[in-house]
Motif scaffolding. Structure first.
Motif, PDB file in Angstrom:
ATOM      1  N   PHE A  33       0.843  -1.197   0.000  1.00  0.00           N
ATOM      2  CA  PHE A  33       0.000   0.000   0.000  1.00  0.00           C
ATOM      3  C   PHE A  33       0.882   1.252   0.000  1.00  0.00           C
ATOM      4  CE2 PHE A  33      -2.148   3.225   2.701  1.00  0.00           C
ATOM      5  CZ  PHE A  33      -3.186   3.545   1.853  1.00  0.00           C
ATOM      6  N   LEU A  34       1.881   1.274   0.876  1.00  0.00           N
ATOM      7  CA  LEU A  34       2.779   2.431   0.959  1.00  0.00           C
ATOM      8  C   LEU A  34       3.597   2.585  -0.327  1.00  0.00           C
ATOM      9  CD1 LEU A  34       4.038   2.145   4.641  1.00  0.00           C
ATOM     10  CD2 LEU A  34       2.214   3.614   3.729  1.00  0.00           C
ATOM     11  N   LYS A  35       3.974   1.476  -0.951  1.00  0.00           N
ATOM     12  CA  LYS A  35       4.711   1.542  -2.217  1.00  0.00           C
ATOM     13  C   LYS A  35       3.855   2.188  -3.304  1.00  0.00           C
ATOM     14  CE  LYS A  35       7.617  -2.462  -1.324  1.00  0.00           C
ATOM     15  NZ  LYS A  35       7.849  -3.882  -1.646  1.00  0.00           N
ATOM     16  N   CYS A  36       2.563   1.882  -3.306  1.00  0.00           N
ATOM     17  CA  CYS A  36       1.650   2.520  -4.274  1.00  0.00           C
ATOM     18  C   CYS A  36       1.680   4.033  -4.108  1.00  0.00           C
ATOM     19  CB  CYS A  36       0.232   2.008  -4.083  1.00  0.00           C
ATOM     20  SG  CYS A  36      -0.010   0.269  -4.473  1.00  0.00           S
ATOM     21  N   LEU A  37       1.633   4.492  -2.872  1.00  0.00           N
ATOM     22  CA  LEU A  37       1.664   5.934  -2.603  1.00  0.00           C
ATOM     23  C   LEU A  37       2.983   6.541  -3.067  1.00  0.00           C
ATOM     24  CD1 LEU A  37       0.065   6.014   0.944  1.00  0.00           C
ATOM     25  CD2 LEU A  37      -1.015   6.528  -1.245  1.00  0.00           C
ATOM     26  N   HIS A  38       4.067   5.821  -2.825  1.00  0.00           N
ATOM     27  CA  HIS A  38       5.379   6.315  -3.250  1.00  0.00           C
ATOM     28  C   HIS A  38       5.443   6.440  -4.775  1.00  0.00           C
ATOM     29  CE1 HIS A  38       9.658   7.026  -3.320  1.00  0.00           C
ATOM     30  NE2 HIS A  38       9.777   6.024  -4.188  1.00  0.00           N
ATOM     31  N   LEU A  39       4.927   5.432  -5.480  1.00  0.00           N
ATOM     32  CA  LEU A  39       4.931   5.486  -6.946  1.00  0.00           C
ATOM     33  C   LEU A  39       4.155   6.692  -7.460  1.00  0.00           C
ATOM     34  CD1 LEU A  39       4.407   1.706  -7.786  1.00  0.00           C
ATOM     35  CD2 LEU A  39       6.483   3.064  -8.154  1.00  0.00           C
ATOM     36  N   PHE A  40       3.041   6.997  -6.809  1.00  0.00           N
ATOM     37  CA  PHE A  40       2.247   8.153  -7.214  1.00  0.00           C
ATOM     38  C   PHE A  40       2.975   9.456  -6.868  1.00  0.00           C
ATOM     39  CE2 PHE A  40      -1.066  11.345  -6.206  1.00  0.00           C
ATOM     40  CZ  PHE A  40      -1.581  11.489  -7.487  1.00  0.00           C
ATOM     41  N   ASN A  41       3.524   9.501  -5.666  1.00  0.00           N
ATOM     42  CA  ASN A  41       4.205  10.707  -5.199  1.00  0.00           C
ATOM     43  C   ASN A  41       5.418  11.051  -6.062  1.00  0.00           C
ATOM     44  OD1 ASN A  41       4.414  12.866  -3.316  1.00  0.00           O
ATOM     45  ND2 ASN A  41       6.096  11.774  -2.325  1.00  0.00           N
ATOM     46  N   THR A  42       6.086  10.041  -6.589  1.00  0.00           N
ATOM     47  CA  THR A  42       7.244  10.268  -7.454  1.00  0.00           C
ATOM     48  C   THR A  42       6.844  10.338  -8.930  1.00  0.00           C
ATOM     49  OG1 THR A  42       7.723   7.890  -7.441  1.00  0.00           O
ATOM     50  CG2 THR A  42       8.904   9.254  -5.835  1.00  0.00           C
ATOM     51  N   GLU A  43       5.544  10.401  -9.185  1.00  0.00           N
ATOM     52  CA  GLU A  43       4.972  10.573 -10.515  1.00  0.00           C
ATOM     53  C   GLU A  43       5.314   9.430 -11.468  1.00  0.00           C
ATOM     54  OE1 GLU A  43       5.903  14.532 -11.848  1.00  0.00           O
ATOM     55  OE2 GLU A  43       4.811  15.437 -10.176  1.00  0.00           O
ATOM     56  N   VAL A  44       5.463   8.228 -10.912  1.00  0.00           N
ATOM     57  CA  VAL A  44       5.684   7.038 -11.737  1.00  0.00           C
ATOM     58  C   VAL A  44       4.348   6.537 -12.279  1.00  0.00           C
ATOM     59  CG1 VAL A  44       6.497   4.629 -11.687  1.00  0.00           C
ATOM     60  CG2 VAL A  44       7.785   6.417 -10.493  1.00  0.00           C
ATOM     61  N   VAL A  45       3.276   6.684 -11.476  1.00  0.00           N
ATOM     62  CA  VAL A  45       1.940   6.274 -11.901  1.00  0.00           C
ATOM     63  C   VAL A  45       0.987   7.463 -11.794  1.00  0.00           C
ATOM     64  CG1 VAL A  45       2.272   3.859 -11.213  1.00  0.00           C
ATOM     65  CG2 VAL A  45       1.236   5.461  -9.612  1.00  0.00           C
ATOM     66  N   SER A  46      -0.066   7.420 -12.585  1.00  0.00           N
ATOM     67  CA  SER A  46      -1.092   8.466 -12.574  1.00  0.00           C
ATOM     68  C   SER A  46      -2.072   8.212 -11.423  1.00  0.00           C
ATOM     69  CB  SER A  46      -1.855   8.451 -13.900  1.00  0.00           C
ATOM     70  OG  SER A  46      -2.607   7.250 -14.001  1.00  0.00           O
ATOM     71  N   LYS A  47      -2.969   9.147 -11.211  1.00  0.00           N
ATOM     72  CA  LYS A  47      -3.997   8.974 -10.175  1.00  0.00           C
ATOM     73  C   LYS A  47      -4.858   7.751 -10.503  1.00  0.00           C
ATOM     74  CE  LYS A  47      -8.158  10.976  -8.226  1.00  0.00           C
ATOM     75  NZ  LYS A  47      -9.145  12.040  -8.325  1.00  0.00           N
ATOM     76  N   ARG A  48      -5.211   7.596 -11.744  1.00  0.00           N
ATOM     77  CA  ARG A  48      -6.043   6.456 -12.157  1.00  0.00           C
ATOM     78  C   ARG A  48      -5.334   5.135 -11.861  1.00  0.00           C
ATOM     79  NH1 ARG A  48      -8.849   5.894 -18.051  1.00  0.00           N
ATOM     80  NH2 ARG A  48      -9.652   3.793 -17.770  1.00  0.00           N
ATOM     81  N   GLU A  49      -4.040   5.083 -12.189  1.00  0.00           N
ATOM     82  CA  GLU A  49      -3.263   3.875 -11.908  1.00  0.00           C
ATOM     83  C   GLU A  49      -3.122   3.648 -10.405  1.00  0.00           C
ATOM     84  OE1 GLU A  49      -0.188   3.667 -15.647  1.00  0.00           O
ATOM     85  OE2 GLU A  49       0.017   5.351 -14.248  1.00  0.00           O
ATOM     86  N   LEU A  50      -2.928   4.730  -9.655  1.00  0.00           N
ATOM     87  CA  LEU A  50      -2.837   4.628  -8.199  1.00  0.00           C
ATOM     88  C   LEU A  50      -4.093   3.998  -7.626  1.00  0.00           C
ATOM     89  CD1 LEU A  50      -1.606   5.331  -5.380  1.00  0.00           C
ATOM     90  CD2 LEU A  50      -2.818   7.522  -5.585  1.00  0.00           C
ATOM     91  N   LEU A  51      -5.242   4.468  -8.039  1.00  0.00           N
ATOM     92  CA  LEU A  51      -6.501   3.941  -7.522  1.00  0.00           C
ATOM     93  C   LEU A  51      -6.659   2.458  -7.855  1.00  0.00           C
ATOM     94  CD1 LEU A  51      -8.833   6.975  -8.274  1.00  0.00           C
ATOM     95  CD2 LEU A  51      -7.907   6.278  -6.058  1.00  0.00           C
ATOM     96  N   ARG A  52      -6.244   2.061  -9.043  1.00  0.00           N
ATOM     97  CA  ARG A  52      -6.316   0.656  -9.439  1.00  0.00           C
ATOM     98  C   ARG A  52      -5.367  -0.194  -8.595  1.00  0.00           C
ATOM     99  NH1 ARG A  52      -3.270  -1.883 -12.841  1.00  0.00           N
ATOM    100  NH2 ARG A  52      -2.571  -0.026 -13.913  1.00  0.00           N
ATOM    101  N   LEU A  53      -4.143   0.298  -8.402  1.00  0.00           N
ATOM    102  CA  LEU A  53      -3.163  -0.434  -7.595  1.00  0.00           C
ATOM    103  C   LEU A  53      -3.635  -0.597  -6.149  1.00  0.00           C
ATOM    104  CD1 LEU A  53       0.148   1.207  -8.874  1.00  0.00           C
ATOM    105  CD2 LEU A  53      -0.589  -1.149  -9.266  1.00  0.00           C
ATOM    106  N   VAL A  54      -4.154   0.497  -5.588  1.00  0.00           N
ATOM    107  CA  VAL A  54      -4.617   0.445  -4.197  1.00  0.00           C
ATOM    108  C   VAL A  54      -5.824  -0.485  -4.081  1.00  0.00           C
ATOM    109  CG1 VAL A  54      -5.649   1.818  -2.326  1.00  0.00           C
ATOM    110  CG2 VAL A  54      -3.619   2.638  -3.516  1.00  0.00           C
ATOM    111  N   GLN A  55      -6.698  -0.479  -5.064  1.00  0.00           N
ATOM    112  CA  GLN A  55      -7.837  -1.405  -5.061  1.00  0.00           C
ATOM    113  C   GLN A  55      -7.351  -2.847  -5.026  1.00  0.00           C
ATOM    114  OE1 GLN A  55     -11.356  -0.927  -5.037  1.00  0.00           O
ATOM    115  NE2 GLN A  55     -11.227  -3.108  -4.631  1.00  0.00           N
TER     116      GLN A  55
END
Length: 91
Positions: A33-55
């Motif tokens: 879960f925390l890795k997903c946030l890190h990927l988003f925070n470092t702009e590796v994934v988009s918001k849409r991808e973040l939501l999918r990963l967290v789901q």
């Protein structure tokens, strides 16, 4: 809406992370879960991808956590928009 003190907002957000940690019950799942946030925070994934990963991490049975996460992201975006607006007015 009545504005809340910054400390109250922080307590709410930290409480959400505590709920996720307790509900996942697996240290590895919480780290994912925390890795997903890190990927988003470092702009590796988009918001849409973040939501999918967290789901994927939270799973179907934790729909309330997913809704809480979506609300958290929305609040964070609103704060970012407010900061950007302030910066525009300051220049």
């Amino acid at each position: 809406p009545v504005a809340q003190a910054p400390g109250a907002n922080l307590a709410r957000e930290l409480g959400f992370f505590d709920r996720v940690k307790n509900r996942l019950r697996s240290k590895d799942a919480y780290q994912d879960f925390l890795k997903c946030l890190h990927l988003f925070n470092t702009e590796v994934v988009s918001k849409r991808e973040l939501l999918r990963l967290v789901q994927d991490v939270l799973g179907q049975k934790n729909g309330d956590l997913m809704q809480g996460f979506d609300e958290l992201v929305t609040r964070c975006e609103a704060i970012e928009l407010d900061v950007n607006e302030l910066e525009r007015h300051a220049s």
